[in-house]
Scaffold this active site. Sequence first.
Site, PDB file in Angstrom:
ATOM      1  N   HIS A  34      -6.295 -21.190 -11.774  1.00 35.87           N
ATOM      2  CA  HIS A  34      -5.396 -21.637 -12.780  1.00 35.87           C
ATOM      3  C   HIS A  34      -5.820 -21.355 -14.279  1.00 35.87           C
ATOM      4  CE1 HIS A  34      -5.364 -24.819  -9.726  1.00 35.87           C
ATOM      5  NE2 HIS A  34      -4.160 -24.685  -9.722  1.00 35.87           N
ATOM      6  N   LYS A 146      -1.333 -15.319  -5.343  1.00 33.21           N
ATOM      7  CA  LYS A 146      -2.044 -15.696  -4.348  1.00 33.21           C
ATOM      8  C   LYS A 146      -0.832 -16.524  -3.368  1.00 33.21           C
ATOM      9  CE  LYS A 146      -4.719 -19.754  -3.003  1.00 33.21           C
ATOM     10  NZ  LYS A 146      -3.815 -20.338  -2.123  1.00 33.21           N
ATOM     11  N   ASP A 147       0.128 -17.400  -4.161  1.00 31.67           N
ATOM     12  CA  ASP A 147       1.337 -17.762  -3.431  1.00 31.67           C
ATOM     13  C   ASP A 147       2.524 -16.768  -3.606  1.00 31.67           C
ATOM     14  OD1 ASP A 147       0.124 -20.637  -2.913  1.00 31.67           O
ATOM     15  OD2 ASP A 147      -0.073 -20.495  -5.045  1.00 31.67           O
ATOM     16  N   MET A 181      -9.411 -18.209  -4.767  1.00 30.91           N
ATOM     17  CA  MET A 181      -9.669 -19.387  -5.259  1.00 30.91           C
ATOM     18  C   MET A 181      -8.693 -20.212  -4.989  1.00 30.91           C
ATOM     19  SD  MET A 181     -12.186 -19.711  -8.553  1.00 30.91           S
ATOM     20  CE  MET A 181     -13.562 -18.168  -8.472  1.00 30.91           C
ATOM     21  N   SER A 182      -8.822 -21.660  -4.671  1.00 26.10           N
ATOM     22  CA  SER A 182      -7.793 -22.615  -4.278  1.00 26.10           C
ATOM     23  C   SER A 182      -8.407 -24.132  -4.285  1.00 26.10           C
ATOM     24  CB  SER A 182      -7.302 -22.274  -2.841  1.00 26.10           C
ATOM     25  OG  SER A 182      -6.689 -23.502  -2.369  1.00 26.10           O
TER      26      SER A 182
END
Length: 285
Positions: A34, A146-147, A181-182
């Site tokens: 983020h 990532k999405d 990363m999530s």
Amino acid sequence: MRVASTIAEMRAVRRSLTGGVGFVPTLGALHEGHLSLVRASVEQNARTVASVFVNPTQFGDPADFDRYPRDTDRDLELLREAGVDAVFLPPASEIYAADDSTFVEVEQVTEGLEGEHRPGHFRGVATVVTKLFNIVAPRRAYFGQKDAQQLAVLRRLVRDLHFDIEIVAMPTVREPDGLAMSSRNALLSPEQRRAAAGLYRALQRAQQLFSAGERDGERLRGVMREALGGEPLAQVDYVSVADPASLREADSAGETALASLAVRIGAVRLIDNAILTPHASREMT
Ligand code: PAF
């Protein structure tokens, strides 16, 4: 940094922000991924607005929504340090009325992958992002690669609904062992966390085969399944090698392909993807 919790407050803050606004919508529980979006926005726009909203309509399973990590104080601190001008932090009742009857449905690019495995997910994402775009009125909006399917959905939404907003895609940020990363990574036990690195290894295997000239979709999917099969804690939801534009499953891949996968490790569902190219990017070696 201003914090607005109602739409009226957010609109008032927005009116006071001069110059182009960059927008970073988030579900909170912020991590480096983020923050890379926030840094890009701060660099590229006169002002940056972020939102922190765990959007109930994009979670199919209420238990998944309840379990989703939340740490608002830390999020606000990180956003302040990163130079964000304003944060929209609404309660769900501010975004959704009990009798809401307008929803945004993006077709075609939502048919496979996450769209197939999480019915209603993209309707929730498209609806909330449309609402947030209308409230924040940004010039640019930032999302993580990532999405990958979410990005495709939001690009289509912006195009079809004529939003004058540039969608900026930022690369996936990874841990040293490759795990993307999530916010969900925080829910993994140490043993599950070790197993989670298997997602990245599976993508690397597909990239290695692709670099060696393999273009058969089933063989590329097979090598990912095989890599994940060596990880007893990983339960595969899907592995995919698709056309990067249409997101349709590829029988025979072209010059590039989108390799993606969704895996359950215990109760935690993780996704990751990579664009396969003839010469591996540094990220995939
Ligand atoms: O990617 C996310 O964090 C969410 O799907 C988004 C775009 C903030 C919508 O709730």
